[in-house]
Design a protein around this motif. Structure first.
Motif, short mmCIF file in Angstrom:
data_model
loop_
_atom_site.label_atom_id
_atom_site.label_comp_id
_atom_site.label_asym_id
_atom_site.label_seq_id
_atom_site.Cartn_x
_atom_site.Cartn_y
_atom_site.Cartn_z
N ARG A 28 -28.74 -5.59 -29.38
CA ARG A 28 -28.80 -5.49 -27.92
C ARG A 28 -29.79 -6.51 -27.29
NH1 ARG A 28 -27.75 -0.05 -28.58
NH2 ARG A 28 -29.78 0.58 -27.96
N MET A 29 -30.88 -6.29 -27.64
CA MET A 29 -32.19 -7.26 -26.95
C MET A 29 -31.87 -8.94 -27.34
SD MET A 29 -36.17 -7.22 -27.87
CE MET A 29 -37.40 -8.20 -27.04
N ALA A 30 -31.23 -9.10 -28.55
CA ALA A 30 -30.84 -10.32 -28.84
C ALA A 30 -29.82 -10.91 -27.92
CB ALA A 30 -30.68 -10.51 -30.45
N GLN A 31 -28.69 -10.21 -27.72
CA GLN A 31 -27.50 -10.41 -26.82
C GLN A 31 -28.05 -10.92 -25.45
OE1 GLN A 31 -24.63 -7.58 -27.28
NE2 GLN A 31 -23.10 -8.62 -25.81
N ILE A 32 -28.70 -9.92 -25.08
CA ILE A 32 -29.21 -10.14 -23.67
C ILE A 32 -30.30 -11.38 -23.53
CG2 ILE A 32 -30.62 -9.14 -21.80
CD1 ILE A 32 -29.86 -6.32 -22.96
N SER A 33 -31.06 -11.48 -24.33
CA SER A 33 -31.95 -12.67 -24.35
C SER A 33 -31.14 -13.89 -24.44
CB SER A 33 -33.03 -12.55 -25.59
OG SER A 33 -33.75 -11.25 -25.29
N GLU B 247 -28.92 -18.92 -21.98
CA GLU B 247 -27.63 -19.68 -21.66
C GLU B 247 -27.82 -19.79 -20.33
OE1 GLU B 247 -24.34 -17.87 -23.55
OE2 GLU B 247 -24.96 -18.32 -25.44
N LYS B 248 -27.70 -18.71 -19.27
CA LYS B 248 -27.41 -18.91 -17.91
C LYS B 248 -28.88 -20.04 -17.48
CE LYS B 248 -25.20 -14.47 -16.88
NZ LYS B 248 -24.18 -15.18 -16.79
N ILE B 249 -29.82 -19.71 -18.01
CA ILE B 249 -31.04 -20.65 -17.47
C ILE B 249 -30.92 -21.96 -17.77
CG2 ILE B 249 -33.49 -21.19 -17.70
CD1 ILE B 249 -34.17 -18.09 -18.07
N SER B 250 -30.36 -22.16 -18.97
CA SER B 250 -29.96 -23.67 -19.47
C SER B 250 -28.90 -24.32 -18.66
CB SER B 250 -29.60 -23.65 -20.97
OG SER B 250 -29.17 -24.72 -21.43
#
Length: 305
Positions: free
Chosen positions: A218-223, A228-231
């Motif tokens: 879950r942590m990897a998915q959220i990260s 992706e949004k920041i990029s």
């Protein structure tokens, strides 16, 4: 290199542990001669790209467990990757296969308090629980790097920071994929011969591993979503800045076209208006300024400048 491992200065009482580092032809010969490894088993344990899975060979009574662990960035690779650690269980003998890149997991494992491990199944569960924490450490490191980059990108967007952000995205892809396949393998262990006679202690460790791995997933998915949004946002801002620069340059190119056109006319060797007027230069300059000012007001009004 094949090494018989000792824990706390002595060999385990109820099982044998042989650790194989950087499997080579000499090691293969010893494994075939001393432990009767089949070519099929050799093919499994020598595959450095093996995906996390569990396999049981009824002919040799062997159980294979493959588990991925993260590799930290280095001079050759600027992002996180993963490599498998392979466990082969034959009765009361357990073999571990790994490369020098993943040796760090074993070095720290040997220093942990594992003297109370009483069976091969409990050994595997204890090791997997130990190895699972490295994914959280890798994700924490990536999150800290991303947060710092986010602060930098809020001020000025430069290519260096965008390249670092791209490396973080690559790292998250590798880690998320391995965590997911690790989780699938761990969930399948509940219905395998490995856990058919599992001890209470080993079962508790398996439950802890599943919880730890699910949290990491879950942590990897959220990260990954945040990165992706920041990029995407950074690229949009960068593209918008580029569009503003191109509009500004285009506007000034149009303004500078006016004096170029007028002086080009008066540079021709033909009869032109105002040619014989004493104040022709001043008149032409004022006329050029008037047209440039009019175009400037128009472009400014339409947000080109």
């Amino acid at each position: 290199m094949i090494t018989r491992q000792e824990i706390n200065g002595k060999a385990p009482l109820n099982y044998n542990w042989f650790d194989v580092t950087e499997l080579d032809d000499n090691d293969v010969s010893q494994l075939k001669r001393l432990f009767r490894f089949t070519p099929e088993i050799i093919g499994y344990v020598s595959d450095k790209q093996e995906r996390p899975r569990y396999d049981y060979d009824s002919h040799t009574q062997s159980e294979l467990v493959v588990y991925d662990v993260p590799l930290w960035p280095n001079t050759d690779t600027a992002h996180f990757t993963t490599r498998p650690i392979i466990f082969l269980l034959q009765g009361t003998t357990i073999f571990t296969f790994h490369t020098n890149e993943t040796a760090y997991v074993f070095e720290q494992f040997k220093h942990d308090s594992i003297k109370d491990i009483k069976s091969t199944t409990e050994f595997i569960m204890t090791f997997l629980l130990h190895a699972a924490k490295y994914f959280n450490q890798a994700l924490d490191k990536l999150n800290n790097e991303r947060n710092q980059l986010d602060k930098n990108l809020n001020n000025t967007i430069i290519n260096k920071d965008l390249r670092k952000l791209a490396q973080i995205e690559k790292s998250l892809v590798y880690l998320a994929s391995s965590i997911k396949t690790n989780l699938m393998m761990l969930e399948s262990l509940r219905h395998t011969p490995l856990t058919s006679q599992i001890t209470k202690e080993a079962q508790e460790k398996l439950d802890d591993i599943l919880i730890e791995t699910e949290q990491s997933s879950r942590m990897a998915q959220i990260s990954n979503e945040v990165t992706e949004k920041i990029s995407t946002t950074s690229n949009n801002i960068l593209n918008n800045n580029l569009n503003d620069i191109m509009k500004f340059l285009t506007g000034w190119s149009l303004l500078l076209t006016i004096p170029t056109i007028i002086t080009g006319f008066y540079g021709m060797n033909v009869k032109l208006p105002l040619e014989s007027t004493p104040l022709a230069w001043i008149t032409i300059t004022l006329l050029t300024t008037f047209f440039m000012l009019g175009l400037y007001i128009y472009l400014k009004h339409n947000d080109f400048l």
